[in-house]
Design a protein around this motif. Sequence first.
Motif, PDB file in Angstrom:
ATOM      1  N   GLU A 165       0.811  -1.216   0.000  1.00 40.76           N
ATOM      2  CA  GLU A 165       0.000   0.000   0.000  1.00 40.76           C
ATOM      3  C   GLU A 165       0.844   1.265   0.000  1.00 40.76           C
ATOM      4  O   GLU A 165       0.426   2.304  -0.516  1.00 40.76           O
ATOM      5  CB  GLU A 165      -0.916   0.000   1.235  1.00 40.76           C
ATOM      6  N   THR A 166       2.034   1.203   0.579  1.00 36.46           N
ATOM      7  CA  THR A 166       2.863   2.398   0.719  1.00 36.46           C
ATOM      8  C   THR A 166       3.931   2.520  -0.356  1.00 36.46           C
ATOM      9  O   THR A 166       4.632   3.534  -0.412  1.00 36.46           O
ATOM     10  CB  THR A 166       3.556   2.406   2.095  1.00 36.46           C
ATOM     11  N   TRP A 167       4.091   1.524  -1.207  1.00 42.22           N
ATOM     12  CA  TRP A 167       5.094   1.557  -2.274  1.00 42.22           C
ATOM     13  C   TRP A 167       4.527   2.298  -3.478  1.00 42.22           C
ATOM     14  O   TRP A 167       3.477   1.907  -4.011  1.00 42.22           O
ATOM     15  CB  TRP A 167       5.483   0.132  -2.662  1.00 42.22           C
ATOM     16  N   PRO A 168       5.159   3.373  -3.945  1.00 46.47           N
ATOM     17  CA  PRO A 168       4.617   4.133  -5.083  1.00 46.47           C
ATOM     18  C   PRO A 168       4.458   3.306  -6.356  1.00 46.47           C
ATOM     19  O   PRO A 168       3.629   3.640  -7.202  1.00 46.47           O
ATOM     20  CB  PRO A 168       5.651   5.249  -5.282  1.00 46.47           C
ATOM     21  N   TYR A 169       5.249   2.226  -6.480  1.00 43.52           N
ATOM     22  CA  TYR A 169       5.188   1.398  -7.684  1.00 43.52           C
ATOM     23  C   TYR A 169       4.364   0.128  -7.470  1.00 43.52           C
ATOM     24  O   TYR A 169       4.354  -0.760  -8.316  1.00 43.52           O
ATOM     25  CB  TYR A 169       6.606   1.026  -8.125  1.00 43.52           C
ATOM     26  N   GLY A 170       3.693   0.046  -6.322  1.00 42.39           N
ATOM     27  CA  GLY A 170       2.938  -1.153  -5.997  1.00 42.39           C
ATOM     28  C   GLY A 170       1.445  -0.944  -6.059  1.00 42.39           C
ATOM     29  O   GLY A 170       0.932  -0.198  -6.881  1.00 42.39           O
ATOM     30  N   GLY A 171       0.752  -1.636  -5.159  1.00 41.55           N
ATOM     31  CA  GLY A 171      -0.690  -1.499  -5.091  1.00 41.55           C
ATOM     32  C   GLY A 171      -1.462  -2.516  -5.881  1.00 41.55           C
ATOM     33  O   GLY A 171      -2.675  -2.387  -6.042  1.00 41.55           O
ATOM     34  N   ASN A 172      -0.809  -3.559  -6.387  1.00 42.78           N
ATOM     35  CA  ASN A 172      -1.509  -4.595  -7.144  1.00 42.78           C
ATOM     36  C   ASN A 172      -1.028  -5.968  -6.697  1.00 42.78           C
ATOM     37  O   ASN A 172      -0.114  -6.090  -5.879  1.00 42.78           O
ATOM     38  CB  ASN A 172      -1.305  -4.390  -8.651  1.00 42.78           C
ATOM     39  N   SER A 173      -1.664  -7.003  -7.231  1.00 46.32           N
ATOM     40  CA  SER A 173      -1.357  -8.360  -6.774  1.00 46.32           C
ATOM     41  C   SER A 173       0.045  -8.803  -7.165  1.00 46.32           C
ATOM     42  O   SER A 173       0.708  -9.539  -6.429  1.00 46.32           O
ATOM     43  CB  SER A 173      -2.388  -9.344  -7.336  1.00 46.32           C
ATOM     44  N   ARG A 174       0.535  -8.347  -8.328  1.00 45.80           N
ATOM     45  CA  ARG A 174       1.885  -8.740  -8.756  1.00 45.80           C
ATOM     46  C   ARG A 174       2.946  -8.095  -7.868  1.00 45.80           C
ATOM     47  O   ARG A 174       3.923  -8.743  -7.480  1.00 45.80           O
ATOM     48  CB  ARG A 174       2.099  -8.359 -10.219  1.00 45.80           C
ATOM     49  N   SER A 175       2.765  -6.799  -7.567  1.00 45.08           N
ATOM     50  CA  SER A 175       3.730  -6.139  -6.691  1.00 45.08           C
ATOM     51  C   SER A 175       3.693  -6.764  -5.297  1.00 45.08           C
ATOM     52  O   SER A 175       4.731  -6.852  -4.625  1.00 45.08           O
ATOM     53  CB  SER A 175       3.442  -4.640  -6.620  1.00 45.08           C
ATOM     54  N   ARG A 176       2.525  -7.205  -4.870  1.00 49.51           N
ATOM     55  CA  ARG A 176       2.428  -7.847  -3.560  1.00 49.51           C
ATOM     56  C   ARG A 176       3.238  -9.135  -3.531  1.00 49.51           C
ATOM     57  O   ARG A 176       3.943  -9.420  -2.549  1.00 49.51           O
ATOM     58  CB  ARG A 176       0.963  -8.132  -3.221  1.00 49.51           C
ATOM     59  N   ARG A 177       3.144  -9.951  -4.593  1.00 47.82           N
ATOM     60  CA  ARG A 177       3.930 -11.183  -4.656  1.00 47.82           C
ATOM     61  C   ARG A 177       5.425 -10.875  -4.656  1.00 47.82           C
ATOM     62  O   ARG A 177       6.225 -11.589  -4.032  1.00 47.82           O
ATOM     63  CB  ARG A 177       3.548 -11.987  -5.898  1.00 47.82           C
TER      64      ARG A 177
END
Length: 284
Positions: A165-177
Motif C-alpha cells: 500500500e505504501t510503495w509508489p510502484y505497488g498497489g496490485n497483486s503482482r507487486s504484492r507477490r
Amino acid sequence: TMLILTCPAQLQRLEGALRRSLPLALPVHGAVMNINRGNPGEFEVVVDSWPDFGAVLARRSGEMPVDDCYRNTHAAFYRDVGAYRGLLETPGCLRWDTAFHIIGGSGGELGSTGEHWEHGTLGEPLVIWGSTRGWPLLTANPPRRLDPSVRVGSLSPSHVDLLNETWPYGGNSRSRRYLAELLRCFPNLCLQDGAGQPLSWCLTDHFGTGAHGYTLPAHRRRGHMQAVMVLAARRAQARGFFSFGHTATGNRPMQRLQEELGHQRLPGLCRFVLHNPGLGRAGP
C-alpha cells in the motif's frame, strides 16, 4: 553468442571482474554476490563470451511468469554496446513473449537501445547513490538519537500488505507477490514502536539494492529514516555487500538525506527499461 555461467569458480571470477568495474556494475555485481552466497533469489548470469566478456545479464533462472515485470527484473552491465545488443538478441537470452524490466548502470546507451524495442518503454529515470569514501561505504555519521520506545527489528510476511500500500510502484497483486518474495529471501530492517508495529523501513532486493525506503507520515521528521539507512548500510557491510540505492529524481528529501550520510550521486541516471507485450491486459 550466449553462455550461462554455472561453475562456482567462474562466478567467483566474474564477481571479482565486476568489482573492478564499480560503480556502473553495481546491480549486476550485487546479483552475482547473492548467487555466490546461496542464490536466495534463484538467479543466473549470462555473458556474451568467457572469460573476456563484453556484456553480462543477470536474470531469473527457470520458468518466468508471462505478465509479471516485477519478478522478471534483470540487471545489465556491458563494456561494449555492440556486445550487449548482440547478447540481448541471442535466442534464449530474453523471453520476448513475457513482461520484464532491465536495469542498467548509467542509463546512457542502455536507454537508447530500449527505445528501439517493440513494446519497449523507458521507465522513470532514477538517481543512483553510492559512497564517496570508496567501496564499501563506511558510514561515519551516527543516527540521530531516537525515542527510547523505538526498537530496531525486521519486517515479517504479515507486513506485506502495508508495504504494497505504501510503495509508489505497488498497489496490485503482482507487486504484492514481489514484495513478499523480498521479505522471504533478502535482509530488511525496520524501526518499531512499543507495540511492535513498523514505523520506518528499508528492504533489499535481488541486486543488493536498498529498496522501498519509507516512513509512515505520522512518524516523519524524527530521524527515523536516517537511522534506518545508517543501520542498513552497516549490516550490508557486515555481509560484504555495498551500500547503494536508487532515488526518484523528484524525491529531494531522500536525496538530501543521502548527501548528509556521505553518499554520492553517481554519474548519469539509471533507467528501468520495460518490455511488456501485454501492456494494459488485465491479469491476476
